[in-house]
Write an enzyme that holds these catalytic residues in place. Structure first.
Site, PDB file in Angstrom:
ATOM      1  N   TYR A   1       0.836  -1.143  -0.020  1.00 59.27           N
ATOM      2  CA  TYR A   1      -0.064  -0.047   0.035  1.00 59.27           C
ATOM      3  C   TYR A   1       0.602   1.223   0.139  1.00 59.27           C
ATOM      4  CZ  TYR A   1      -2.928   3.927   1.762  1.00 59.27           C
ATOM      5  OH  TYR A   1      -3.333   4.803   2.036  1.00 59.27           O
TER       6      TYR A   1
HETATM    7  O1  LIG Z   1      -2.234   7.138   8.054  1.00 63.91           O
HETATM    8  C1  LIG Z   1      -2.147   6.363   7.057  1.00 63.91           C
HETATM    9  O2  LIG Z   1      -1.562   6.746   5.953  1.00 63.91           O
HETATM   10  C2  LIG Z   1      -2.984   5.224   6.918  1.00 63.91           C
HETATM   11  O3  LIG Z   1      -3.878   5.097   8.227  1.00 63.91           O
HETATM   12  C3  LIG Z   1      -4.683   3.875   8.108  1.00 63.91           C
HETATM   13  O4  LIG Z   1      -3.728   2.823   8.425  1.00 63.91           O
HETATM   14  P1  LIG Z   1      -3.481   2.532   9.784  1.00 63.91           P
HETATM   15  O5  LIG Z   1      -2.568   3.639  10.648  1.00 63.91           O
HETATM   16  O6  LIG Z   1      -2.745   1.152  10.120  1.00 63.91           O
HETATM   17  O7  LIG Z   1      -5.030   2.390  10.711  1.00 63.91           O
HETATM   18  P2  LIG Z   1      -5.579   1.323  11.301  1.00 63.91           P
HETATM   19  O8  LIG Z   1      -5.786   0.155  10.304  1.00 63.91           O
HETATM   20  O9  LIG Z   1      -7.031   2.241  12.083  1.00 63.91           O
HETATM   21  O10 LIG Z   1      -4.781   0.893  12.430  1.00 63.91           O
HETATM   22  C4  LIG Z   1      -4.607   1.842  13.567  1.00 63.91           C
HETATM   23  C5  LIG Z   1      -3.532   1.024  14.664  1.00 63.91           C
HETATM   24  O11 LIG Z   1      -4.359  -0.164  14.905  1.00 63.91           O
HETATM   25  C6  LIG Z   1      -3.567  -1.234  15.061  1.00 63.91           C
HETATM   26  N1  LIG Z   1      -4.371  -2.233  14.818  1.00 63.91           N
HETATM   27  C7  LIG Z   1      -5.395  -2.390  13.584  1.00 63.91           C
HETATM   28  C8  LIG Z   1      -6.216  -3.461  13.732  1.00 63.91           C
HETATM   29  C9  LIG Z   1      -6.489  -4.465  14.724  1.00 63.91           C
HETATM   30  O12 LIG Z   1      -7.381  -5.342  14.524  1.00 63.91           O
HETATM   31  N2  LIG Z   1      -5.644  -4.232  15.957  1.00 63.91           N
HETATM   32  C10 LIG Z   1      -4.714  -3.360  15.972  1.00 63.91           C
HETATM   33  O13 LIG Z   1      -4.087  -3.077  16.920  1.00 63.91           O
HETATM   34  C11 LIG Z   1      -2.573  -0.945  13.945  1.00 63.91           C
HETATM   35  O14 LIG Z   1      -1.597  -1.703  14.177  1.00 63.91           O
HETATM   36  C12 LIG Z   1      -2.417   0.272  14.112  1.00 63.91           C
HETATM   37  O15 LIG Z   1      -1.359   0.375  14.855  1.00 63.91           O
HETATM   38  C13 LIG Z   1      -5.557   3.639   6.879  1.00 63.91           C
HETATM   39  O16 LIG Z   1      -5.926   2.366   7.202  1.00 63.91           O
HETATM   40  C14 LIG Z   1      -4.678   3.832   5.765  1.00 63.91           C
HETATM   41  O17 LIG Z   1      -5.624   3.633   4.754  1.00 63.91           O
HETATM   42  C15 LIG Z   1      -4.106   5.089   5.791  1.00 63.91           C
HETATM   43  O18 LIG Z   1      -3.115   5.491   4.643  1.00 63.91           O
END
Ligand SMILES: O=C(O)[C@H]1O[C@H](OP(=O)(O)OP(=O)(O)OC[C@H]2O[C@@H](n3ccc(=O)[nH]c3=O)[C@H](O)[C@@H]2O)[C@H](O)[C@@H](O)[C@@H]1O
Length: 445
Positions: free
Chosen positions: A246
Site C-alpha cells: 500500500y
Molecule cells: O495514515 C495512513 O496513511 C493510513 O492510516 C490507516 O492505516 P493505520 O494507521 O494502519 O490504521 P488502522 O488500520 O486503523 O490501525 C491503527 C492502529 O491499530 C492497530 N490495529 C489495527 C487493527 C487491529 O485489529 N488491531 C490493531 O491493534 C494497527 O496496528 C495500528 O497501529 C489507514 O487504514 C490507511 O488507509 C492510511 O493510509
C-alpha cells in the site's frame, strides 16, 4: 432387435415401475439388478444436475458479460444534465471540483464542505465492496441531499473521464479514490496496483489532455514514511523504505504525479494523511472495528510492537483533514498546460496532514471503552509482519505555514463524535439493539 432393445432398456431403467420382469425370479440376481438399477439412476440424475448447473453458470456469465458491455451505467441527456447541474458553482469565482472516491470517507466529507460554501462538486465512485457498500450508498444519499451527484464509475475508465472533463471545465480534481488499508495488501495486492497506480495514471492522462487542465489535489499517505525512525516525520525526510505494498503504491503515486507535473504542467498537491478517523468512517480501520466488536461483546486484537512496546498513531480527526483539503484547493495554482502541452513550470507540493500528537493503540481502546461504557475483551498479540509500522508522528509546520492548517480536535473529543454517530447510524438506543446495548452495559460494568 426389438427384444434386444427392451433388454437394454430394462438394464438401463430396471427400477422404473412396471419394468421389473417376473421371469427374473432369482433372488441374488434381483438384488444385483436393484443395486445396479439405483446406481445407474443416480448416475443419470447426477449427469442431469451437472448439465443443469453448467447451463445456469454459462447463462449467468452471459448475463454478466452482456451487462458489462451493453449497459453503461453512465451517459445520456438526463445524466449529462445531472453532471452539469452538480458541477456548477453557486458562488462568484467558485470552483468546479471533480471529487473521485466521493462516496468514501474523506471524499464524502470534503464534497459536502465544498458544496456548503458554494462550490460545484461532481462525485465519482466505483462503490466497490472492499467494505460494506451500503455505507457508501448511504453516503451517496447524504451527498444527494446536499445537491452533490455521484457518478458510478471507475477511475480506470478513460472514456468516462474524458467525457466528464469534456462536459465540465473542472477547475480542480480532488483525487481521493484509492485502495486503502495497509494490511489488506497482503490479501489482494493487485487491487492496489489497479486503483493506486493504473487508476492514478488514467486520471492524470485525462487531466493532462483536458482543456482547461484542472489543478489536482490527491491523497498520499503517512505510510510513505515506512520504516523512517526520525520523528516527527517531515516532508523532507527520505521515503524510500515503505513497509507495505500500500505504502509503495502511494509513494509511486508521488513520483508519478511529479512526472505529470514536469512533462505536462499539471498543478499537483499531494497530501499525506495520518490515520484519519471520525463519523461516517471506514469500517476496516481499527477504531471502527474495535467499536463494532466491543458493542457486540466480541474480542478485539490489539497489536503490540517488539519488546512489548505499544503501537502509536497520529490519529487525525476528519474535520481537520477536510480543512487541510479545502485549504489545499484554495492555494493550488492553475495548471500551466493545455490539451496535453506544457506552457510553463507548474506548482508541485506535498504536505503532511496529521494531528501531531500520537496516541497509543491501548489508549485508543481505553477512550472507546469510556465513550461506549463497555469494557473491551482484549487479545494482545505481537504485531504480525504484515506491513504495519510501529508509530507515526507528523511534523505539520509546512502545512501550517503554507495552508494555515491547524488541527483542533484531539482523539478524546473526536472519538466522542464518532461514537455518537456510530450509535445513531447503527440504530443503538432506538430499537432492540438499544435494549441489548443497555443490557450489555449493565452486564459489563
Ligand atoms: O495514515 C495512513 O496513511 C493510513 O492510516 C490507516 O492505516 P493505520 O494507521 O494502519 O490504521 P488502522 O488500520 O486503523 O490501525 C491503527 C492502529 O491499530 C492497530 N490495529 C489495527 C487493527 C487491529 O485489529 N488491531 C490493531 O491493534 C494497527 O496496528 C495500528 O497501529 C489507514 O487504514 C490507511 O488507509 C492510511 O493510509
Amino acid at each position: 432387435m426389438e427384444k434386444k432393445m427392451r433388454d437394454l432398456e430394462d438394464e438401463l431403467f430396471p427400477s422404473t415401475p412396471g419394468k421389473v420382469k417376473i421371469e427374473r425370479a432369482h433372488a441374488m440376481n434381483r438384488q444385483f439388478h436393484r443395486c445396479f438399477a439405483s446406481t445407474s439412476t443416480m448416475f443419470l440424475w447426477a449427469l442431469f444436475l451437472i448439465a443443469l448447473t453448467a447451463s445456469y453458470l454459462s447463462f449467468q456469465s452471459f448475463v454478466d458479460t452482456s451487462s458489462k458491455y451493453f449497459t453503461a451505467s453512465w451517459g445520456g441527456l438526463h445524466w449529462e444534465r445531472q453532471v452539469r447541474a452538480s458541477a456548477i458553482p453557486r458562488r462568484p469565482n467558485g470552483f468546479s471540483v471533480l471529487v473521485t472516491g466521493a462516496a468514501g470517507f474523506v471524499g464524502s466529507h470534503v464534497s459536502i464542505a465544498l458544496r456548503k460554501r458554494g462550490d460545484g462538486v461532481l462525485g465519482l465512485d466505483n462503490f466497490n465492496s472492499y467494505y460494506d457498500p451500503s455505507l457508501k450508498k448511504a453516503r451517496k444519499t447524504l451527498l444527494a441531499s446536499h445537491g452533490v451527484f455521484v457518478v458510478e464509475g471507475d477511475v480506470n475508465d478513460a472514456r468516462l473521464l474524458a467525457k466528464l472533463l469534456d462536459i465540465v471545465p473542472f477547475s480542480h480534481v480532488m483525487h481521493l479514490a484509492a485502495q486503502a488499508g495497509v494490511r489488506y495488501a497482503i490479501e489482494n495486492p493487485n487491487s492496489y496496483v489497479h486503483s493506486n497506480i493504473a487508476g492514478l495514471v488514467t486520471l492524470l492522462e485525462a487531466c493532462k489532455a483536458a482543456d482547461p487542465q484542472p489543478a489536482i489535489v490527491w491523497a498520499s499517505s503517512s505510510s510513505v514514511y515506512g520504516l523512517n525512525e526520525k520523528v516527527p516525520f517531515s516532508e523532507s525526510d527520505t521515503t524510500d523504505r515503505p513497509a507495505s505494498l500500500y505504502a509503495a503504491t502511494k509513494k509511486a503515486g508521488e513520483e508519478i504525479t511529479h512526472t505529470y507535473n514536469h512533462i505536462y504542467g499539471l498543478s499537483i498537491t499531494g497530501l499525506r494523511f495520518f490515520t484519519v478517523y471520525g463519523p461516517w468512517g471506514r469500517p476496516d480501520m481499527a477504531y471502527f472495528s474495535f467499536t463494532r466488536n466491543i458493542l457486540q461483546g466480541k474480542p478485539i486484537t490489539v497489536y503490540r510492537g517488539k519488546d512489548r512496546v505499544d503501537l502509536a498513531r497520529d490519529f487525525t480527526f476528519i474535520d481537520d483533514i477536510v480543512k487541510g483539503c479545502v485549504a489545499s484547493l484554495d492555494t493550488a495554482e492553475k495548471s500551466t498546460g493545455s490539451g496535453g502541452k506544457k506552457r510553463g513550470p507548474a506548482q508541485y507540493r506535498i504536505y503532511n496532514l496529521g494531528n501531531t500528537s500520537p496516541v497509543t493503540v491501548p489508549t485508543l481502546v481505553a477512550i472507546l471503552e469510556r465513550h461506549l461504557k463497555v469494557k473491551a475483551k482484549k487479545n494482545i498479540i505481537e504485531m504480525p509482519g504484515n506491513g504495519d509500522v510501529p508509530f507515526t508522528h507528523a511534523n505539520i509546520s509546512l502545512a501550517r505555514r503554507e495552508l494555515g492548517y491547524k488541527p483542533s480536535t484531539n482523539l478524546e473529543a473526536g472519538l466522542k463524535k464518532f461514537v455518537k454517530w456510530y450509535l445513531s447510524y447503527y440504530g443503538y438506543g432506538r430499537t432492540n439493539a438499544g435494549k441489548n446495548l443497555f443490557a450489555f452495559r449493565v452486564a459489563m460494568l
